[in-house]
Design a protein around this motif. Structure first.
Motif, short mmCIF file in Angstrom:
data_model
loop_
_atom_site.label_atom_id
_atom_site.label_comp_id
_atom_site.label_asym_id
_atom_site.label_seq_id
_atom_site.Cartn_x
_atom_site.Cartn_y
_atom_site.Cartn_z
N ASN A 674 0.85 -1.18 0.00
CA ASN A 674 0.00 0.00 0.00
C ASN A 674 0.89 1.23 0.00
O ASN A 674 1.54 1.56 1.01
CB ASN A 674 -0.92 -0.02 1.23
N LEU A 675 0.95 1.91 -1.14
CA LEU A 675 1.86 3.05 -1.28
C LEU A 675 1.47 4.21 -0.38
O LEU A 675 2.32 4.98 0.07
CB LEU A 675 1.90 3.51 -2.74
N TYR A 676 0.15 4.34 -0.12
CA TYR A 676 -0.31 5.45 0.73
C TYR A 676 0.07 5.21 2.18
O TYR A 676 0.58 6.09 2.87
CB TYR A 676 -1.82 5.60 0.59
N LEU A 677 -0.14 3.95 2.66
CA LEU A 677 0.18 3.63 4.06
C LEU A 677 1.64 3.21 4.23
O LEU A 677 2.13 3.11 5.36
CB LEU A 677 -0.73 2.50 4.55
N LYS A 678 2.30 2.95 3.10
CA LYS A 678 3.69 2.50 3.11
C LYS A 678 3.85 1.23 3.96
O LYS A 678 4.77 1.11 4.79
CB LYS A 678 4.62 3.60 3.61
#
Length: 706
Positions: A674-678
């Motif tokens: 998840n790129l947003y939550l890393k």
């Protein structure tokens, strides 16, 4: 006058002018009659013989017509006839063999003026000229240089010779001098019994097989039955003998014009039409389609009043009428009868709210129903009941039966849906059961060896409704009936055999007579009913479950973990019913950038929770049908929660109240970044609630087998 000469007088003239013996002349007359068949009388044949031999029968001066005559002025043996009228009827073309073996053709029309009607006959090339004009009933017509002669019934006819001409819709005619064109064709609803010389234009809605029969004198005959319909109703038409041959090229959906029929009340109380030797049939390809009003006219009984509910069809060897939903269509089979003729048979199953029944279609009726007609409505008028192979009674549809198939909107279909038995009410005292539910478990196909060393196949499924769950077994070729099913499918099962409770609860067996189909929307199941997900003790291999700390991006994994937190964000998303893309809501209206506005979007659940297995946490994304099954909550219900509470997060209160947090799950899916939550995120494709009793059994079984 020559118009009054007898056959003997004309033969005498021919003999005098040609020195030919009278017997020889009579032989020529007979040969001409044999050549032209039913289209010429003896008197007409002698005129033709005289003309071919160059004998002028006008020794008594014939009436020479220099101007147009009216029909009432026409008498026999006129030459150079000029006539103007309106086409009243067009008869079929007839082909025949001439004496020399060449082909001949004849066609006639009936024309009228204000003084009467007369038949005009065209031969060979003149038939082609007539057809090239594309004439139709009601058209003005001019005949030039025709000649008159006696017809089959000794009436005066006009015939066209080589010098004759025809003009359709000619210029220079005062239409007002002709009778106004009024359709002679009856509307079906206006037909009464015991009428003769009826004419109608109708669309073929049913065509029976041709029926051959033997008369009391031993001669053979045949009959072809058609059902014709117009916008006022339908009627059965019987074509006899040569007229039956005339309609063999007529098919379903064709529009035909039929003249000179007789009506009477048939044995079944319906009005029927019958052909005679004067009946004429013409296929009309140039007419607009007819929207047929269904139902026979003149029976004195409302068709709907004749329709029996299926559970009231109990008397064998009787004519019945019914209407139901097509739930199964079996393949068509062809066979040979004892007399060598070929036959066709197809059986289907239909239902209404009271029950189901098998229907057997014979010969031409087999073409009226195909697999594409499942979930359509069928009407059966005058079916015949017999003892069935698999049931006490079934309906057979033959020549006397009327069959109609029609689509129906979803709001009207409920009256034809079977009232299914709740699963909790299925007992081993029943012989068979009809159930509806959701597939909650579907085992792989297993090969089983019998005591006779035969390898057969076995497959089990589990179905549940709002009242309970039941195990269903399929053996041998019957497993093909569930080959296209998946977990989560809503299905209907008819004629499932009930197995005696052997300690595992009542079970069902899919037999040869059973029907399995995908379900329609059935009000017998509550709209918001969502199946719980059953744990299969064979489906989860505990050794393949990974720890969260060991999983990596791109893994396809299963984890066993506890729900520790819900991620509060939008829970229900409105999607466009057409393209399935997210819609924007503005003032109670939902807008799709491609397909515009709608007030009824397709709702879809999408939510995220955090799971922990003791080695770490991971976000789990759950969406769509899987989310509805896991939460036992439909997307539409969740949307109503949001609307009623005016909060996008309202469904989370429902989850907390139902102890979703702290529940233990086995979750399978793919791991993404998840790129947003890393962080890693598990996209779930399967979630099963852990039931410890089942899990323990599974563990014991695995340990035992090791």
């Amino acid at each position: 006058m020559s118009s009054q000469r007898s056959l003997k007088e004309i033969v005498d003239i021919i003999s005098t002018e040609t020195s030919m013996g009278k017997e020889e002349i009579h032989q020529l007359i007979n040969d001409k009659m044999e050549e032209l068949g039913e289209f010429v009388t003896q008197l007409g044949a002698v005129h033709i013989v005289a003309r071919e031999m160059g004998v002028d029968l006008s020794s008594e001066p014939p009436i020479q017509v220099q101007t147009t005559l009216s029909i009432d002025q026409l008498v026999l043996e006129l030459n150079n006839v000029n006539l103007i009228g309106r086409i009243y009827r067009i008869y079929n073309q007839h082909n025949f063999k001439k004496k020399d073996g060449s082909d001949g053709v004849l066609q006639s029309v009936l024309i009228e003026d204000k003084t009467g009607k007369i038949r005009v006959v065209f031969w060979d090339q003149k038939v082609i000229e007539l057809q090239d004009t594309n004439c139709k009933i009601g058209d003005p017509i001019r005949i030039l240089n025709g000649y008159t002669k006696a017809g089959r019934d000794e009436s005066v006819e006009v015939h066209l010779g080589i010098r004759s001409q025809i003009q359709i819709r000619p210029s220079g005619i005062d239409d007002s001098e002709l009778p106004a064109f009024e359709s002679e064709f009856s509307k079906i609803k206006n037909i009464r019994g015991n009428e003769i010389d009826l004419s109608l234009i109708g669309k073929v809605t049913q065509k029976d097989d041709i029926l051959e029969f033997e008369r009391s004198d031993g001669s053979k005959g045949n009959k072809q039955g058609l059902v014709l319909g117009d916008e006022t109703g339908e009627i059965y038409v019987n074509f006899w003998n040569e007229k039956a041959d005339d309609v063999q090229d007529i098919g379903l959906g064709d529009i035909i014009e039929v003249v000179r029929l007789a009506s009477k009340v048939g044995l079944k109380g319906h009005l029927e039409l019958h052909s005679s030797k004067y009946t004429n049939i013409v296929k009309r390809d140039n007419l607009a389609d007819i929207i047929v009003k269904k139902g026979f006219i003149g029976s004195g009984t409302d068709i709907a009043a004749q329709l029996l509910p299926i559970n009231q069809i109990t008397e064998l060897s009787s004519l019945i009428s019914t209407k139901g939903l097509i739930i199964n269509v079996n393949p068509l089979h062809e066979f040979s009868r004892e007399n060598g003729s070929k036959g066709k048979v197809r059986d289907i199953t239909i239902s209404d709210s009271t029950g189901i029944i098998r229907v057997v279609l014979w010969d031409d009726k087999t073409q009226l129903v195909t697999e594409n007609d499942i979930n359509k409505i069928i009407s059966i008028i005058n079916g015949f009941t017999r003892k069935g192979r698999y049931s006490d009674i079934e309906i057979h549809c033959g020549n006397q039966t009327r069959v109609d198939v029609e689509s129906i909107d979803s709001n009207s279909i409920s009256q034809y849906l079977l009232d299914f038995t709740n699963i909790k009410d299925v007992t081993d005292e029943m012989k068979e059961a009809h159930i509806q539910g959701i597939v909650s478990d579907l085992s792989p196909i297993q090969d089983i060896k019998t005591k006779e060393d035969e390898i057969i196949q076995l497959r089990n499924l589990r179905v549940e409704d709002q009242s309970g769950t039941i195990r269903i077994t399929c053996w041998r070729e019957n497993i093909t009936k569930i080959s296209d099913l998946n977990i989560g499918d809503s299905i209907e099962i008819y004629n499932a055999s009930v197995k005696e409770d052997a300690g595992y609860g009542t079970e069902l067996l899919i037999s040869k007579n059973s029907i399995v189909k995908k379900a329609l929307n059935n009000p017998s199941n509550p709209q918001d009913f969502i199946s719980s997900l059953e744990v299969s003790s064979l489906e989860i291999d505990l050794e393949k479950i990974k720890d969260i700390e060991d999983i990596e991006e791109g893994d396809e994994v299963s984890i066993q973990a506890t729900v520790v937190k819900l991620i509060d964000k939008q829970f229900v998303y409105p999607l466009c019913p057409e393209c399935k893309k997210k819609m924007k809501k503005e003032n109670n209206t939902y807008n799709c950038a491609v397909h515009g506005d709608t007030d009824k979007p397709l709702n879809r659940i999408l939510f995220t929770f955090v799971a922990n297995d003791g080695t770490g946490n991971i976000n789990v994304l759950c969406a769509g049908k899987l989310a509805e099954i896991v939460l036992e909550l439909s997307a539409d219900t969740a949307a109503r929660m949001v609307e009623e509470n005016e909060s996008e997060k309202a469904p989370y209160s429902f989850l907390k109240a139902n102890n979703f947090v702290n529940s233990e799950l086995i979750i399978s899916g793919k791991v993404n970044q998840n790129l947003y939550l890393k962080s890693l995120e598990l996209i779930a494709n399967s979630i099963e609630k852990v039931r410890y009793a089942e899990t323990t059994k599974n563990m014991v079984k695995q340990i035992y087998t090791e």
